[in-house]
Design an enzyme around this catalytic site. Structure first.
Site, PDB file in Angstrom:
ATOM      1  N   HIS A   1       0.852  -1.192   0.000  1.00 13.67           N
ATOM      2  CA  HIS A   1       0.000   0.000   0.000  1.00 13.67           C
ATOM      3  C   HIS A   1       0.892   1.248   0.000  1.00 13.67           C
ATOM      4  O   HIS A   1       1.930   1.269   0.660  1.00 13.67           O
ATOM      5  CB  HIS A   1      -0.921  -0.011   1.229  1.00 13.67           C
TER       6      HIS A   1
ATOM      7  N   GLU B   1      -3.824   1.292  -7.678  1.00  9.41           N
ATOM      8  CA  GLU B   1      -4.142   2.445  -6.847  1.00  9.41           C
ATOM      9  C   GLU B   1      -3.233   3.627  -7.187  1.00  9.41           C
ATOM     10  O   GLU B   1      -2.115   3.722  -6.641  1.00  9.41           O
ATOM     11  CB  GLU B   1      -3.922   2.098  -5.372  1.00  9.41           C
TER      12      GLU B   1
END
Ligand code: PGA
Length: 250
Positions: free
Chosen positions: A99, A168
């Site tokens: 992430h 993302e």
């Protein structure tokens, strides 16, 4: 959207406490009603709530994941860290790796690679995040960035098993900005093609993440090559999460 089970990964980041169990209960009740039968919901609460969430969601269609694990496995003198093995031992099924909020705290592709190999060995399912910065997007080097992130973080991984990817764009996370659907489609196809070529497999799941909410979901759900969404901010409010799931699946 692809037509299979649609994934909704709720990344709670550093939010939530014991009171959050109430909102989980509401989602469990809705899930029981079969209303969400095409949805695969994966909650990734903070470490402090994983055990409770695993117990509450036993015998439901909701799965629980962690937001990270350490790059050393088992146990050892690593103050403040949690290993893949420890997560597995309390019934955690998934782990988010790579992430951008972890990358910004120092997780390099090499560290992410170690974590992937360990999580894979522990049979945790992995949600691997990749994506470019705003500057990289403006400089039109997105595909190079994605290729490098994928190749380095999957180094020495013999079999691509139980890994879901999440595209993302970093500039979309928590900002309210989202790329055009056509841009997402192009980048997701690129990601799928890299994995297809590298591992000679067909069924590759890629999610989109970055500012997904109940207002933009009707636009985002039109993207036909994605398999679901990774949702941060909006996933902490069960009304918003359910609204997103319903708008996508019903
Ligand atoms: P956001 O977060 O939905 O709040 O932008 C996405 C993420 O955690 O990756």
């Amino acid at each position: 959207m692809t037509n299979n089970n649609i994934y909704f990964v709720a990344n709670w980041k550093m939010y939530g406490n014991l009171r959050s169990l109430k909102s989980l209960n509401k989602v469990i009740n809705i899930a029981k009603s079969n209303l969400l039968k095409k949805a695969k919901i994966i909650y990734c609460p903070p470490y402090t709530l994983i055990d409770q969430f695993v117990k509450k969601t036993k015998n439901t269609k909701i799965d629980i994941g962690a937001q990270d694990c350490h790059f050393k496995n088992g146990s050892g003198p690593y103050t403040g860290r949690i290993s893949a093995n420890q997560l597995k031992s309390i019934g955690t099924k998934y782990v988010i790796l790579g992430h951008s909020e972890k990358r910004s705290e120092g997780d390099t592709d090499q560290i992410i690679n170690k974590k992937i190999l360990i999580a894979n060995q522990e049979k945790l399912k992995i949600i691997l995040c990749v994506g470019e910065t705003y500057k990289e997007n403006k400089n039109k080097v997105v595909l190079n960035v994605l290729k490098k992130q994928l190749n380095s973080s999957l180094k020495n991984l013999k079999k691509f098993n139980n890994i879901i990817l999440a595209y993302e764009p970093i500039w979309s996370i928590g900002t309210g900005l989202i790329p055009l659907n056509s841009e997402i489609t192009k980048n997701v196809n690129f990601i799928k093609n890299i994995i297809k070529k590298k591992y000679k497999i067909q069924n590759i799941k890629v999610l989109y993440g970055g500012s997904v909410n109940q207002n933009n979901i009707n636009i985002l759900k039109k993207i036909n090559n994605i398999d679901g969404f990774l949702i941060g901010g909006a996933s902490q409010n069960y009304n918003k999460l359910i609204d997103i799931v319903k708008k996508t699946t019903i």
